[in-house]
Design an enzyme around this catalytic site. Sequence first.
Site, PDB file in Angstrom:
ATOM      1  N   HIS A 243       0.809  -1.216   0.000  1.00  0.00           N
ATOM      2  CA  HIS A 243       0.000   0.000   0.000  1.00  0.00           C
ATOM      3  C   HIS A 243       0.845   1.271   0.000  1.00  0.00           C
ATOM      4  CE1 HIS A 243      -3.350   2.623   0.098  1.00  0.00           C
ATOM      5  NE2 HIS A 243      -2.726   3.278   1.058  1.00  0.00           N
TER       6      HIS A 243
ATOM      7  N   TYR B 295       1.752   5.127  -2.487  1.00  0.00           N
ATOM      8  CA  TYR B 295       2.075   6.504  -2.097  1.00  0.00           C
ATOM      9  C   TYR B 295       3.471   6.898  -2.546  1.00  0.00           C
ATOM     10  CZ  TYR B 295      -2.379   7.407  -0.453  1.00  0.00           C
ATOM     11  OH  TYR B 295      -3.722   7.616  -0.487  1.00  0.00           O
TER      12      TYR B 295
ATOM     13  N   HIS C 191      -9.413   0.157 -11.423  1.00  0.00           N
ATOM     14  CA  HIS C 191      -9.044   1.128 -10.384  1.00  0.00           C
ATOM     15  C   HIS C 191      -7.580   1.549 -10.504  1.00  0.00           C
ATOM     16  CE1 HIS C 191      -8.584   3.096  -6.526  1.00  0.00           C
ATOM     17  NE2 HIS C 191      -7.605   2.255  -6.221  1.00  0.00           N
ATOM     18  N   PHE C 192      -6.671   0.560 -10.588  1.00  0.00           N
ATOM     19  CA  PHE C 192      -5.280   1.033 -10.567  1.00  0.00           C
ATOM     20  C   PHE C 192      -4.807   1.552 -11.918  1.00  0.00           C
ATOM     21  CE2 PHE C 192      -4.554  -3.707 -10.324  1.00  0.00           C
ATOM     22  CZ  PHE C 192      -4.053  -3.890 -11.600  1.00  0.00           C
ATOM     23  N   HIS C 193      -5.573   1.308 -12.975  1.00  0.00           N
ATOM     24  CA  HIS C 193      -5.193   1.995 -14.219  1.00  0.00           C
ATOM     25  C   HIS C 193      -5.597   3.474 -14.190  1.00  0.00           C
ATOM     26  CE1 HIS C 193      -4.336  -2.007 -15.916  1.00  0.00           C
ATOM     27  NE2 HIS C 193      -3.497  -1.333 -16.667  1.00  0.00           N
TER      28      HIS C 193
ATOM     29  N   ARG D 208     -10.125 -10.710 -12.584  1.00  0.00           N
ATOM     30  CA  ARG D 208      -8.883 -10.189 -13.116  1.00  0.00           C
ATOM     31  C   ARG D 208      -7.960 -11.376 -13.376  1.00  0.00           C
ATOM     32  NH1 ARG D 208      -5.411  -7.503  -8.167  1.00  0.00           N
ATOM     33  NH2 ARG D 208      -3.908  -7.257  -9.861  1.00  0.00           N
ATOM     34  N   ARG D 209      -6.824 -11.122 -14.007  1.00  0.00           N
ATOM     35  CA  ARG D 209      -5.791 -12.136 -14.197  1.00  0.00           C
ATOM     36  C   ARG D 209      -6.320 -13.424 -14.810  1.00  0.00           C
ATOM     37  NH1 ARG D 209      -2.373 -11.348  -8.514  1.00  0.00           N
ATOM     38  NH2 ARG D 209      -1.122  -9.645  -9.295  1.00  0.00           N
TER      39      ARG D 209
END
Length: 552
Positions: free
Chosen positions: A222, A226, A373-375, A438-439
């Site tokens: 996580h 950041y 989300h993370f894209h 996913r994956r």
Amino acid sequence: MRQAAEVDIHDSKLSMAYIYIAFAALFLGTMAGVVQGLVRGGLIELPYSISYYQLLTAHGVLLALVLTTYFIYGFLHAGMSRTLGTMTPFERRLGWIGFWVLTIGTLLSFAMILTNDASVLYTFYAPLQASPLYYVGLTLFVVGTWIGGASLLAHYIRWKKQNRGQITPLFSFMTVGTILLWYVASIGVAATVLLQFLPWSLGLVDNINILLSRTLFWYFGHPLVYFWLLPAYIAWYVCIPKIIGGKLFSDSLARLAFVLFLLFSIPVGFHHQLMEAGISEFWKYLQVVLTFAVIVPSLLTAFSIFATFELAGRAKGARGAFGWVRKLPWKDARFFAPFMGMLFFIPAGTGGIINASNQMNAVVHNTLWVVGHFHITVGSTVILTFFGIAYWLIPVLRGRAFTARMNKLAMTQTILWTIGMFFMSGAMHLLGLLGAPRRTAYTTYQDHATAAAWFDGVFANQVTMALGGVILFVASMLMIYIVINLTFFAPKAHTEFPIGEVAEDAGETPRILENWKLWIGIAVALILFAYTIPLMDMIQNAPPGSPPFRPW
Ligand code: HEM
Ligand SMILES: [Cu+2]
């Protein structure tokens, strides 16, 4: 007369070395990305016995680890040299040693991915087991970042000694915050790789404690996000005010936000493990509460940045509640690209709150929603900001100009990236809600109706996702073209490294904000509070460990 370079020529070379590799990773990584999208959409099949997981591992490692880390170090080294002055030969040598250790590690791990000995995805979850050399490569990668970080910290400490009593320039303050965050966080990944994965992959022990390895990974995983975001925030807080011809709204608020990120981004890894058995509800709950605390510095950042925009607009004579919007330099890609990144962060942050909420996490966990989300977080907010930085940073480091023609191309690249990501990530979010995992490569699950629905929608369709990926790929190649132009072909010129000033009425910056010992102390206390008991429990009451699996 030629002006003195903004960044010392020797320091520039170090930064550029990082930036070359960052963009090589962008090139290869997005190539893998578009192929994955086309495979999932059922539009092509992988040739030459390349497996989907091998490709996906390469994509995740190249973009989420290599591109980000290299770009960040290139940017931070350059900004430290610009704001604190040239590095000493010792500091620079440390920077180069860090670069080479990092690079040897990267090449070693990448070689293992290429030979299909490490198709364990970038999270390398146990009990999947890669070749020991893959973990050696990862170790060198982390050690390389530590050495590079030591170079940055040595620079800072020397400056502090030579400038007693002075406030550290904001860029350098934020760099130190970012590197300290990275040090504290990367201990987790170093621990699991050195104490668990390496002995296990070498056959020194038979079994691995899966829950412990995942917990150490997410203790790191996580704050890793950041580590990507904070350098983007540095650009927002320090560089963008100058680019838009304004001044930073408040220096203290900016520093406070960074301190809060340091405190609240580490003791929260359990929000990635909400579906994991073996961690009691209480500790998950506690870490979720701490997760939500990060909303505070995020909103401080949003407020501060938009206040800066408004002040800049009003200083240029804007009137009315929103007149300042029109005064922003919309046609300047150095502003426009990061601005689109900021817009992406609105749905991205909202999605993050959904992910971290226990009940809703159960709906989206391990679905394409998460990939969507993370894209839009790292793949858009962070990456578009990094592109925006590259448009002036490469010219600064190479003594060249960011020409009007390149600016036009950069505007097109931003628009294409935004459209591509809108379709790809939008489709991913919706498909995730419809249960698409996913994956996974292309599959119809024996023509199951649920899986068929993932090819039915207009927007919620794996083919739409693939088409978004194609647009993104075109945008990525355009970026590579711009980078090559700025590095080798753009006309020689003096380009400014944008460092914003603080608004006159912003007030004094309290010294306590730079008391790193205090903040690290509080961060460690929070970490011990959130992790000690669950970790002890995982070790003392560990279930039998797992032997290795290599399903590919
Ligand atoms: C041309 C641009 C891109 C395309 C077409 C693309 C496409 C994809 C696709 C189709 C997946 C896999 C879905 C799955 O089967 O789970 C994926 C996964 C991923 N992408 Fe991208 N992507 C792009 C850019 C990026 C960027 C810029 C980043 C980060 C900076 C990124 C980070 C990741 C990560 C971390 C994964 C997950 C890997 C895993 O599950 O192990 N991608 N991408
Ligand atoms: Cu997280």
